[in-house]
Design an enzyme around this catalytic site. Structure first.
Site, short mmCIF file in Angstrom:
data_model
loop_
_atom_site.label_atom_id
_atom_site.label_comp_id
_atom_site.label_asym_id
_atom_site.label_seq_id
_atom_site.Cartn_x
_atom_site.Cartn_y
_atom_site.Cartn_z
N SER A 133 49.54 -48.93 31.19
CA SER A 133 49.64 -47.81 30.11
C SER A 133 50.28 -48.04 28.89
O SER A 133 51.19 -48.92 28.83
CB SER A 133 50.83 -46.84 31.09
OG SER A 133 51.05 -45.68 30.28
N ALA A 134 49.62 -47.62 27.79
CA ALA A 134 50.19 -47.72 26.50
C ALA A 134 50.52 -46.55 25.69
O ALA A 134 50.76 -45.43 26.31
CB ALA A 134 48.94 -48.55 25.81
N SER A 135 50.63 -46.60 24.43
CA SER A 135 51.01 -45.46 23.71
C SER A 135 50.29 -44.32 23.78
O SER A 135 50.56 -43.01 23.71
CB SER A 135 51.43 -45.98 22.04
OG SER A 135 49.96 -46.51 21.73
N ILE A 136 48.99 -44.52 23.56
CA ILE A 136 47.88 -43.46 23.49
C ILE A 136 47.28 -43.04 24.86
O ILE A 136 47.00 -41.86 25.25
CB ILE A 136 46.47 -43.84 22.40
CG1 ILE A 136 47.48 -44.14 21.13
CG2 ILE A 136 45.55 -42.71 22.28
CD1 ILE A 136 47.97 -42.95 20.37
N ALA A 137 46.89 -44.02 25.74
CA ALA A 137 46.33 -43.68 27.05
C ALA A 137 46.70 -44.65 28.17
O ALA A 137 47.68 -45.60 27.82
CB ALA A 137 44.80 -43.81 26.58
N GLN A 138 46.16 -44.32 29.18
CA GLN A 138 46.51 -45.28 30.41
C GLN A 138 44.97 -45.41 31.13
O GLN A 138 44.16 -44.59 30.74
CB GLN A 138 47.25 -44.49 31.43
CG GLN A 138 47.04 -43.63 31.97
CD GLN A 138 48.25 -42.89 32.79
OE1 GLN A 138 49.43 -42.94 32.49
NE2 GLN A 138 47.94 -42.39 33.97
N VAL A 139 45.02 -46.51 31.86
CA VAL A 139 43.48 -46.81 32.49
C VAL A 139 43.85 -46.83 33.98
O VAL A 139 44.77 -47.42 34.63
CB VAL A 139 43.26 -48.29 32.03
CG1 VAL A 139 42.58 -47.97 30.55
CG2 VAL A 139 44.12 -49.22 32.42
N LYS A 154 39.70 -44.88 31.16
CA LYS A 154 40.92 -44.76 30.25
C LYS A 154 40.94 -43.22 30.11
O LYS A 154 39.90 -42.65 29.72
CB LYS A 154 40.50 -45.60 28.85
CG LYS A 154 41.50 -45.52 27.80
CD LYS A 154 41.28 -46.41 26.75
CE LYS A 154 42.34 -46.49 25.72
NZ LYS A 154 41.85 -47.42 24.43
N ASP A 289 43.55 -53.77 15.91
CA ASP A 289 44.88 -53.81 16.90
C ASP A 289 45.11 -54.70 17.72
O ASP A 289 44.91 -54.69 19.06
CB ASP A 289 44.60 -52.22 17.65
CG ASP A 289 45.85 -51.75 18.27
OD1 ASP A 289 47.01 -52.00 17.80
OD2 ASP A 289 46.06 -50.80 19.07
#
Length: 546
Positions: A133-139, A154, A289
């Site tokens: 899980s990151a800033s914009i989305a999670q998988v 995603k 990125d």
């Protein structure tokens, strides 16, 4: 400042104070900075609610709570271990792929709504727990029913856009204020930089765009031993959902795991530099990125390591002129040709045309020569950029928004490279690549490459050449006739206007004489002259109208 911006600004200050971010650790900062903000006592009356946690943990939690814009900042800072102590950098590294996830049931509902049916229609073994899980989305992981391949799905975080727009709006507000109150800030073009950041961030929210970027990058490095980009299954991609091949690799920040796998660390670091410069100068399309959460290393062939690139939501491009000037600047720096560096800045428009090249060259030399006295492997490219920009500031150098992404990515790459192989000589690794690229752009080799590239077009047009020449001559003949006609019309019009001016002048003379005679009680002569004047004006108007 609008009420929404004031509210967001208050929230940011409040979070900073609740996590005690105003209380800088004296162990790694100058002692005089270890002073709480006066705002804590005067305005907010907030105490540090996390006194029991180390500063790095407090910083990570604060950035995480503030949302995507701030998490992105933390991700970038996490790669600069040369700027921060391990306690800070290690905590910021959690922001790369270990941000607090949102509910997996909600993620599944978003996927089903986007695809228009039950998730079991297309996927088996969907894991409700996110893989990362990151800033914009999670998988989330699953298996594709159509071919049995392991995939990841995603999903964009729900209700994320209003928070991003609030922070971006606040950034715009401060950028405009800064530009207005500080003349020096105009050179930095803060509004343009924020606009560029806004564009890249909003683009990252569209996973269809990310899918297209990943497909392009995969095609650019097809069969490359240096970089692998997972396959995207575009039939299942939507604006807020993306499906791609699941990869298995070692996260690039896991130094112990890489060494345990027998990875050639020197070659891996050099290939990172190679991949970056290939993307920039060969393809004009680079992954922008590249923090450790988006970069893995294949388990296979550790003696010949291969990078794996994920998350292509942010990509950068450069036009031909920017690439040319950038490559020439790099090479001039490598060769310590400061005169050329100064001249290139003027030629490219990065500093005003009236800049005195001799003075600019001397200023660059003063800053850079002491740096180059060190072994190249000890020189930080990031520090060189900072010193160069500080020098150029005196010569009114403007920030180039199109280069901001490139600068950020270069700092990422250097940070990763030095983390993998501290002795990495980025300059020595990049110089042969840049020299080869420049050789292909100028000189005999570039000429013959251009001829070879254009040869099919010329061969296609060659049979049409006589007809094209004949058509051009005919068009030239018609054009000359039209020019002659227009010239004659212009002469005629000038003659008519000349006659009109004469008649108008005569009419004015008659009217003046009529007025004089009228004052002398000469009734009928003044009337004749006045009538002649009116007649002259009518004739002048008629001549002017043509």
């Amino acid at each position: 400042m609008r009420p929404t911006e004031m509210r967001r600004f208050y929230q940011i200050i409040r979070v900073f104070l609740r996590y005690g971010l105003d209380q800088i650790e004296p162990s790694w900062q100058h002692q005089k900075l270890h002073r709480p903000l006066a705002a804590r006592r005067l305005l907010f009356w907030l105490r540090n609610q996390h006194d029991d946690k180390p500063y790095g943990v407090r910083l990570r939690l604060a950035l995480q709570e503030l949302g995507p814009v701030w998490i992105k900042l933390g991700q970038m800072l996490s790669t600069r271990r040369d700027l921060f102590p391990p306690a800070i950098a290690d905590e910021l590294a959690y922001l790369q792929d270990k941000v607090a996830p949102f509910d997996g049931v909600q993620a599944k509902a978003i996927i089903e709504q986007s695809l228009g049916g039950s998730i079991e229609t297309w996927f088996d073994d969907f894991d409700i727990e996110p893989l990362a899980s990151a800033s914009i989305a999670q998988v989330h992981t699953a298996t594709l029913k159509s071919n049995g391949k392991a995939v990841v799905l995603k999903v964009i975080r729900p209700d994320i856009l209003p928070q991003i727009r609030a922070d971006i709006g606040l950034m715009y507000r401060f950028a405009k204020i800064l530009r207005r109150i500080a003349p020096e800030a105009r050179r930095l073009r803060p509004v343009e930089v924020v606009r560029e950041y806004e564009k890249t961030l909003l683009d990252e929210l569209n996973l269809m765009r990310e899918a297209a970027n990943a497909i392009q990058l995969r095609r650019n490095f097809e069969n490359s031993p240096a970089l692998y980009v997972p396959e995207v299954y575009s039939d299942y991609c939507r604006e807020n959902v993306m499906v791609m091949e699941r990869i298995y690799g070692i996260q690039v920040s896991d130094i112990a795991g890489l060494k345990a796998n027998g990875t050639n660390m020197k070659l891996l670091a050099e290939r990172g530099v190679e991949v970056f410069f290939t993307q920039v100068f060969r393809d004009s399309f680079f992954h922008a990125d590249m923090h450790p959460g988006n970069v893995f290393v294949s388990y296979d062939h550790p003696e010949n390591p291969q990078w794996i690139g994920l998350d292509c939501g942010i990509v950068g491009t450069l036009n031909r002129d920017d690439k040319r000037y950038l490559a020439e600047n790099f090479l001039a720096f490598f060769n310590r040709d400061y005169r050329k560096v100064a001249q290139l800045h003027v030629d490219s428009g990065w500093v005003p045309a009236y800049t005195k090249v001799d003075e600019f060259e001397f200023a660059i030399r003063t800053v850079c020569e002491p740096i180059f006295e060190k072994p190249l492997c000890e020189i930080s490219f990031g520090h060189v950029l900072v010193n160069l920009f500080n020098t150029a500031r005196r010569f009114e150098m403007e920030v180039q928004p199109q280069l901001v992404l490139l600068q950020k990515t270069l700092l990422y790459v250097e940070g990763l490279g030095r983390q993998l192989y501290p002795q990495l000589d980025l300059w020595d690794t990049a110089k042969p690549f840049l020299e080869d690229w420049m050789a292909r752009q100028i000189g005999p080799r570039a000429f013959f490459d251009a001829v070879r590239e254009r040869a099919p077009f010329w061969a296609e047009k060659l049979p049409e050449l006589p007809e094209l020449i004949y058509d051009s001559l005919q068009q030239g003949k018609v054009l000359n006739q039209r020019v002659d006609t227009l010239f004659q019309q212009m002469l005629q019009q000038r003659q008519q206007q000349g006659r009109a001016k004469i008649m108008f002048g005569m009419g004015a003379t008659f009217m003046v004489c009529a007025a004089i005679l009228f004052n002398q009680s000469q009734g009928w002569p003044s009337g004749v002259l006045a009538g002649s004047g009116v007649l002259s004006w009518l004739l002048a108007w008629r001549a002017y109208r043509g």
